[in-house]
Scaffold this motif. Sequence first.
Motif, mmCIF file in Angstrom:
data_model
loop_
_atom_site.group_PDB
_atom_site.id
_atom_site.type_symbol
_atom_site.label_atom_id
_atom_site.label_comp_id
_atom_site.label_asym_id
_atom_site.label_seq_id
_atom_site.Cartn_x
_atom_site.Cartn_y
_atom_site.Cartn_z
ATOM 1 N N PHE A 131 -3.414 5.847 5.891
ATOM 2 C CA PHE A 131 -3.612 6.827 4.835
ATOM 3 C C PHE A 131 -4.863 7.653 5.123
ATOM 4 N N HIS A 132 -4.781 8.938 4.872
ATOM 5 C CA HIS A 132 -5.962 9.781 4.993
ATOM 6 C C HIS A 132 -5.955 10.836 3.897
ATOM 7 N N LEU A 133 -7.121 11.403 3.628
ATOM 8 C CA LEU A 133 -7.291 12.331 2.516
ATOM 9 C C LEU A 133 -6.868 13.739 2.908
ATOM 10 N N GLU A 134 -6.191 14.419 1.986
ATOM 11 C CA GLU A 134 -5.844 15.833 2.139
ATOM 12 C C GLU A 134 -6.098 16.509 0.791
ATOM 13 N N ASN A 135 -7.353 16.622 0.427
ATOM 14 C CA ASN A 135 -7.722 17.170 -0.880
ATOM 15 C C ASN A 135 -7.877 18.687 -0.790
ATOM 16 N N HIS A 136 -6.750 19.405 -0.815
ATOM 17 C CA HIS A 136 -6.757 20.859 -0.646
ATOM 18 C C HIS A 136 -6.456 21.615 -1.933
ATOM 19 N N GLY A 137 -6.386 20.932 -3.041
ATOM 20 C CA GLY A 137 -6.118 21.615 -4.300
ATOM 21 C C GLY A 137 -4.770 22.312 -4.309
ATOM 22 N N TRP A 138 -4.752 23.558 -4.746
ATOM 23 C CA TRP A 138 -3.505 24.315 -4.836
ATOM 24 C C TRP A 138 -2.812 24.445 -3.493
ATOM 25 N N ASP A 139 -3.536 24.321 -2.396
ATOM 26 C CA ASP A 139 -2.961 24.501 -1.060
ATOM 27 C C ASP A 139 -2.367 23.227 -0.478
ATOM 28 N N ASN A 140 -2.283 22.152 -1.250
ATOM 29 C CA ASN A 140 -1.615 20.947 -0.749
ATOM 30 C C ASN A 140 -0.134 21.202 -0.506
ATOM 31 N N TRP A 141 0.394 20.529 0.528
ATOM 32 C CA TRP A 141 1.790 20.709 0.939
ATOM 33 C C TRP A 141 2.569 19.402 0.808
ATOM 34 N N GLY A 142 3.841 19.539 0.408
ATOM 35 C CA GLY A 142 4.782 18.455 0.588
ATOM 36 C C GLY A 142 5.009 17.557 -0.601
ATOM 37 N N ALA A 143 5.950 17.919 -1.491
ATOM 38 C CA ALA A 143 6.255 17.110 -2.679
ATOM 39 C C ALA A 143 7.530 16.291 -2.492
ATOM 40 N N LEU A 144 7.872 15.967 -1.248
ATOM 41 C CA LEU A 144 9.153 15.301 -0.988
ATOM 42 C C LEU A 144 9.182 13.853 -1.443
ATOM 43 N N ALA A 145 8.041 13.189 -1.416
ATOM 44 C CA ALA A 145 8.034 11.751 -1.710
ATOM 45 C C ALA A 145 6.648 11.343 -2.187
ATOM 46 N N TYR A 146 6.442 11.430 -3.495
ATOM 47 C CA TYR A 146 5.152 11.120 -4.106
ATOM 48 C C TYR A 146 5.185 9.746 -4.784
ATOM 49 N N ILE A 147 4.059 9.045 -4.690
ATOM 50 C CA ILE A 147 3.884 7.777 -5.397
ATOM 51 C C ILE A 147 2.607 7.859 -6.219
ATOM 52 N N PHE A 148 2.747 7.647 -7.532
ATOM 53 C CA PHE A 148 1.617 7.688 -8.452
ATOM 54 C C PHE A 148 1.288 6.280 -8.938
ATOM 55 N N PRO A 149 0.007 5.917 -8.976
ATOM 56 C CA PRO A 149 -0.368 4.715 -9.724
ATOM 57 C C PRO A 149 -0.070 4.932 -11.214
ATOM 58 N N ASN A 150 0.068 3.854 -11.964
ATOM 59 C CA ASN A 150 0.411 3.954 -13.378
ATOM 60 C C ASN A 150 -0.541 4.856 -14.141
ATOM 61 N N SER A 151 -1.829 4.616 -14.028
ATOM 62 C CA SER A 151 -2.790 5.399 -14.811
ATOM 63 C C SER A 151 -2.795 6.867 -14.412
ATOM 64 N N SER A 152 -2.603 7.151 -13.125
ATOM 65 C CA SER A 152 -2.605 8.543 -12.667
ATOM 66 C C SER A 152 -1.371 9.291 -13.150
ATOM 67 N N ALA A 153 -0.229 8.619 -13.168
ATOM 68 C CA ALA A 153 0.982 9.266 -13.678
ATOM 69 C C ALA A 153 0.785 9.691 -15.125
ATOM 70 N N ARG A 154 0.187 8.842 -15.922
ATOM 71 C CA ARG A 154 -0.035 9.156 -17.332
ATOM 72 C C ARG A 154 -1.031 10.305 -17.492
ATOM 73 N N LYS A 155 -2.098 10.275 -16.721
ATOM 74 C CA LYS A 155 -3.088 11.349 -16.789
ATOM 75 C C LYS A 155 -2.482 12.682 -16.363
ATOM 76 N N PHE A 156 -1.691 12.649 -15.306
ATOM 77 C CA PHE A 156 -1.061 13.874 -14.823
ATOM 78 C C PHE A 156 -0.139 14.479 -15.872
ATOM 79 N N LEU A 157 0.730 13.672 -16.440
ATOM 80 C CA LEU A 157 1.726 14.170 -17.388
ATOM 81 C C LEU A 157 1.093 14.744 -18.650
ATOM 82 N N SER A 158 -0.072 14.250 -19.024
ATOM 83 C CA SER A 158 -0.714 14.706 -20.257
ATOM 84 C C SER A 158 -1.774 15.772 -20.031
#
Length: 236
Positions: A131-158
């Motif tokens: 695993f390596h970091l790709e913190n590019h903000g709006w310029d991030n690429w590739g939504a084909l296969a995402y895995i969210f931790p439980n707490s992050s999924a909740r934060k994202f959705l809200s």
Amino acid sequence: MTSVSLWAVGMTTAPRKLPTLEQSIHSLADAGWNEPRLFVEPETEIPGAAQSLPISLRDETLGAFPNWYLALTELVLRQPLAEAYFLCQDDVLFASGLRGYLEQRLWPARKVGVVSIYCPSHYANEKSEGFHLENHGWDNWGALAYIFPNSSARKFLSDLLVLNHRGFGPAEGMRNIDSVVGLWCQRSELNYFVHTPSLAQHIGDTSTIWMRGSNRGRRRAREFCEKIDVTGVAQY
């Protein structure tokens, strides 16, 4: 790092000139997940073998981002105690044996926004395995296969800006899943991880979003691990 054993898994799907849904479902099963919930846009042909899977059928076309966002919401509400929310698209192949590998290696850091098991070709340059970091903000690429931790999924959705994407984002908020996720990670000071080599490969040669989309160039993994075991031994 903590081990993961409780999953909520979904796959979004929409009509394609060259359907890949059946191939993706079979590959996901080989990876270790036999019963993903399908989030199905209207007029999508569901192959016979997949009709026994749990299905959420949209009564009107929502578009890529709305269908994806609602899919993640539904996974969280259906399985609120899941440790990992894995949401993928219908034009992806996965490394055989992937589940066991991930269950021993998630999460790669304490502050994880999302893990992408798909690595676009331009992210793979001179990267070591893992695993390596790709913190590019709006310029991030590739939504084909995402895995969210439980707490992050909740934060994202809200998150208010995530919610506002549908009403105020580019293209009427119908697309840019990866950009929205990347920007949210950046604003939330949570890490966007990508795995090298790619543990998923883009196979869709027609796009449901872009008229001229294909699986070439940046929309394809340079190195795809076709099989992996829990010790981390990969086959390319």
